[in-house]
Write a protein that holds these residues in place. Structure first.
Motif, PDB file in Angstrom:
ATOM      1  N   TRP A 142       0.827  -1.208   0.000  1.00 50.87           N
ATOM      2  CA  TRP A 142       0.000   0.000   0.000  1.00 50.87           C
ATOM      3  C   TRP A 142       0.861   1.259   0.000  1.00 50.87           C
ATOM      4  N   ILE A 143       1.976   1.211   0.730  1.00 54.45           N
ATOM      5  CA  ILE A 143       2.881   2.360   0.725  1.00 54.45           C
ATOM      6  C   ILE A 143       3.501   2.536  -0.662  1.00 54.45           C
ATOM      7  N   LEU A 144       3.886   1.417  -1.270  1.00 55.30           N
ATOM      8  CA  LEU A 144       4.481   1.491  -2.610  1.00 55.30           C
ATOM      9  C   LEU A 144       3.471   1.972  -3.639  1.00 55.30           C
ATOM     10  N   MET A 145       2.190   1.679  -3.403  1.00 54.72           N
ATOM     11  CA  MET A 145       1.154   2.158  -4.318  1.00 54.72           C
ATOM     12  C   MET A 145       1.127   3.686  -4.331  1.00 54.72           C
ATOM     13  N   ALA A 146       1.246   4.264  -3.137  1.00 56.11           N
ATOM     14  CA  ALA A 146       1.268   5.732  -3.052  1.00 56.11           C
ATOM     15  C   ALA A 146       2.524   6.283  -3.721  1.00 56.11           C
ATOM     16  N   ASN A 147       3.655   5.641  -3.473  1.00 57.72           N
ATOM     17  CA  ASN A 147       4.901   6.119  -4.073  1.00 57.72           C
ATOM     18  C   ASN A 147       4.890   5.954  -5.590  1.00 57.72           C
ATOM     19  N   SER A 148       4.313   4.850  -6.058  1.00 53.49           N
ATOM     20  CA  SER A 148       4.276   4.613  -7.512  1.00 53.49           C
ATOM     21  C   SER A 148       3.447   5.688  -8.204  1.00 53.49           C
ATOM     22  N   TRP A 149       2.421   6.168  -7.529  1.00 50.29           N
ATOM     23  CA  TRP A 149       1.620   7.237  -8.133  1.00 50.29           C
ATOM     24  C   TRP A 149       2.439   8.514  -8.275  1.00 50.29           C
ATOM     25  N   MET A 150       3.370   8.754  -7.334  1.00 47.79           N
ATOM     26  CA  MET A 150       4.258   9.915  -7.458  1.00 47.79           C
ATOM     27  C   MET A 150       5.203   9.747  -8.648  1.00 47.79           C
ATOM     28  N   GLN A 151       5.557   8.491  -8.940  1.00 44.02           N
ATOM     29  CA  GLN A 151       6.465   8.233 -10.053  1.00 44.02           C
ATOM     30  C   GLN A 151       5.738   8.289 -11.398  1.00 44.02           C
ATOM     31  N   VAL A 152       4.575   7.656 -11.437  1.00 41.62           N
ATOM     32  CA  VAL A 152       3.767   7.622 -12.668  1.00 41.62           C
ATOM     33  C   VAL A 152       2.311   7.874 -12.278  1.00 41.62           C
ATOM     34  N   PRO A 153       1.861   9.133 -12.307  1.00 37.97           N
ATOM     35  CA  PRO A 153       0.477   9.444 -11.900  1.00 37.97           C
ATOM     36  C   PRO A 153      -0.538   8.869 -12.891  1.00 37.97           C
ATOM     37  N   VAL A 154      -1.545   8.163 -12.350  1.00 40.28           N
ATOM     38  CA  VAL A 154      -2.633   7.603 -13.177  1.00 40.28           C
ATOM     39  C   VAL A 154      -3.926   7.720 -12.386  1.00 40.28           C
ATOM     40  N   GLY A 155      -5.058   7.587 -13.077  1.00 41.24           N
ATOM     41  CA  GLY A 155      -6.357   7.520 -12.417  1.00 41.24           C
ATOM     42  C   GLY A 155      -6.733   8.773 -11.667  1.00 41.24           C
ATOM     43  N   TYR A 156      -6.430   9.943 -12.201  1.00 35.42           N
ATOM     44  CA  TYR A 156      -6.704  11.207 -11.509  1.00 35.42           C
ATOM     45  C   TYR A 156      -7.219  12.241 -12.515  1.00 35.42           C
ATOM     46  N   GLU A 157      -7.747  13.322 -11.942  1.00 36.64           N
ATOM     47  CA  GLU A 157      -8.029  14.509 -12.742  1.00 36.64           C
ATOM     48  C   GLU A 157      -7.741  15.731 -11.875  1.00 36.64           C
ATOM     49  N   ILE A 158      -7.257  16.791 -12.497  1.00 36.99           N
ATOM     50  CA  ILE A 158      -6.909  18.004 -11.764  1.00 36.99           C
ATOM     51  C   ILE A 158      -8.159  18.869 -11.617  1.00 36.99           C
ATOM     52  N   VAL A 159      -8.546  19.127 -10.354  1.00 40.64           N
ATOM     53  CA  VAL A 159      -9.721  19.954 -10.064  1.00 40.64           C
ATOM     54  C   VAL A 159      -9.307  20.992  -9.028  1.00 40.64           C
ATOM     55  N   GLY A 160      -9.428  22.249  -9.391  1.00 41.56           N
ATOM     56  CA  GLY A 160      -9.081  23.310  -8.451  1.00 41.56           C
ATOM     57  C   GLY A 160      -7.638  23.278  -7.999  1.00 41.56           C
ATOM     58  N   GLY A 161      -6.753  22.835  -8.883  1.00 45.30           N
ATOM     59  CA  GLY A 161      -5.339  22.790  -8.537  1.00 45.30           C
ATOM     60  C   GLY A 161      -4.945  21.602  -7.686  1.00 45.30           C
ATOM     61  N   ARG A 162      -5.866  20.646  -7.512  1.00 38.77           N
ATOM     62  CA  ARG A 162      -5.569  19.435  -6.753  1.00 38.77           C
ATOM     63  C   ARG A 162      -5.792  18.213  -7.632  1.00 38.77           C
ATOM     64  N   ALA A 163      -5.075  17.131  -7.305  1.00 39.50           N
ATOM     65  CA  ALA A 163      -5.303  15.863  -7.998  1.00 39.50           C
ATOM     66  C   ALA A 163      -6.418  15.119  -7.281  1.00 39.50           C
TER      67      ALA A 163
END
Length: 465
Positions: A142-163
């Motif tokens: 689970w920790i690596l899942m968070a870190n992997s998103w920092m490396q390769v962001p997926v499954g998000y959209e930018i709303v109001g300057g936030r992911a």
């Protein structure tokens, strides 16, 4: 130093220190479970004594890992409030699941295992330590899942300057997670294997319960040999993914300033980042193309071309990471990984020749190697995290934009000094406790052939059970 540099130093210090205990927890938990399984299957009491002996050391490491991990999380709110605001919607889920599921499961079954000796049936007690081992590694995922998103962001959209989260399945199946997770976890197995092997070699070198610790050394040798080979294999997969997802990091790992086709692999180079060149290089023709693309004639982009592409996409700026650190961090990690493979397979050779318990120079060498996985793990972490700079979330958020805007330099100096002092004290405590409980070996009164009546002595219940 300015606030940004101080915040980075503080996060680096706390993370590297925390990362000393995490890989050892992953590997040692599995090894304790394996040794206890040998006791369950064979009834040989020496495996039972070894389970308790290494179980004590696991509890020390586990406890210190929790303490340092809690302190590390303070960093997000203290010095990285803008980063926390940006990623909070994404990070909240994996970190919450890690705490509520994996850590809860880990702590619960560790308690059952610690206090379940002679209270639970052998099968249920064995199941407890296996669930501890599984939960420890689930926690890491689970920790690596968070870190992997920092490396390769997926499954998000930018709303109001936030992911904001738009596709949780995409995060679960992030290609970066699928290559980073096995490499990191198996590197933890190598760390645990060499820890058990090093302690066992220390005991055999001192002539302390040689036949008993020969058994733990044999288990650790097989475990480490398999894990070290898998670490190399998974590391290769991760490097090939890096070529596609973070080509700038790969170019830094190779000190490759100009695009090459076919690309050569660098064995040695003196990096001059200011002038964007590498000196006194020794390179192997075609090898980088083969390693990167499984093709001897493929192209690998250099730092200068990638810098131009980044500027065109993200605007003017310096997008080249600290090449010298990344380049040598990669070589330290790979070189030590090869040493671990050689150490474990040479130990297997000595076992096959019947000289494992009598080769004193090998015992001394392995005692020294025991400490090297922490250097390899830290070097790998430096490559992963510094190779991503100047991004804290690759392609989305610059590290300079993630720092807290209202925290004064003096505040960071104070907190960094306090954390460094506390961590120094914790390091002394950790070293003292591990030596205290490891040095005597298995408590006196336990014969090497094991207790014939299977009763627990009062002495053996000391510390944790």
């Amino acid at each position: 130093m300015e606030a940004l540099e101080l915040a980075r130093w503080q996060f680096g210090i706390t993370t590297v220190y925390h990362f000393i205990f995490v890989p050892l927890t992953l590997g040692l938990s599995v090894l304790v479970a394996i040794i206890q399984t040998f006791w369950y299957r064979t009834g040989d009491e020496r495996y039972k004594h070894l389970t308790k002996y290494f179980g004590k050391l696991f509890v020390i490491v586990f406890t210190l890992g929790i303490v340092t991990g809690i302190v590390q999380e303070f960093q997000f709110g203290m010095n990285w409030s803008e980063y926390s605001r940006f990623v909070g919607d994404i990070f909240g889920i994996p970190l919450a699941i890690e705490a509520l599921m994996a850590f809860f499961m880990e702590s619960t079954f560790l308690g059952l295992w610690l206090f379940g000796w002679n209270r639970l049936s052998k099968g249920v007690h064995l199941l407890s330590i296996w669930l501890v081992a599984i939960a420890s590694n689930l926690s890491a995922i689970w920790i690596l899942m968070a870190n992997s998103w920092m490396q390769v962001p997926v499954g998000y959209e930018i709303v109001g300057g936030r992911a904001e989260l738009s596709d949780f399945v995409a995060i679960l199946l992030n290609e970066r997670l699928l290559v980073q997770m096995p490499h990191t976890i198996i590197a933890g197995f190598v760390t645990g294997g060499l820890f058990v092997l090093g302690i066992s070699a220390w005991m055999m070198y001192r002539g302390n319960q040689v036949q008993t610790f020969k058994k733990s050394a044999q288990i650790a040798l097989v475990f480490t040999a398999v894990a070290s080979l898998l670490t190399a294999t998974t590391g290769h997969s991760q490097a090939q993914d890096t070529v596609q997802s973070q080509p700038m990091k790969m170019a830094a790992m190779e000190g490759l300033w100009e695009t090459e086709q076919p690309a050569s692999f660098s064995l040695f180079a003196l990096i001059d980042q200011e002038n964007r060149t590498s000196m006194r290089e020794v390179r192997l023709p075609y090898m980088l193309s083969v390693l990167a693309h499984n093709n001897a004639t493929s192209e690998v982009k250099g730092l200068n071309e990638l810098q131009a592409e980044m500027e065109e996409k993200h605007g003017e700026g310096n997008y080249i990471p600290p090449v010298k650190t990344v380049y040598w961090g990669f070589r330290v990690m790979v070189g030590l990984g090869m040493l671990f493979i050689f150490t474990s397979f040479f130990g297997l050779y000595l076992w096959w020749k019947g000289r494992l318990e009598t080769t004193a120079w090998y015992h001394k060498a392995v005692i020294g190697v025991l400490f090297l996985p922490y250097i390899a793990n830290s070097a790998g972490w430096l490559v992963t995290e510094m190779g991503r700079q100047p991004w804290v979330v690759y392609g989305l958020l610059l590290t300079s934009d993630g720092v807290s805007p209202t925290v004064a330099d003096s505040s960071i100096w104070i907190s960094m000094s306090a954390f460094t002092l506390v961590y120094g004290l914790l390091a002394a405590v950790a070293f003292y406790l591990i030596v205290k409980y490891a040095k005597p070996g298995i408590p006196k009164g336990k014969e090497e052939s094991g207790d014939s009546d299977g009763k627990e002595s009062e002495h053996s219940d000391a510390f944790a059970y």
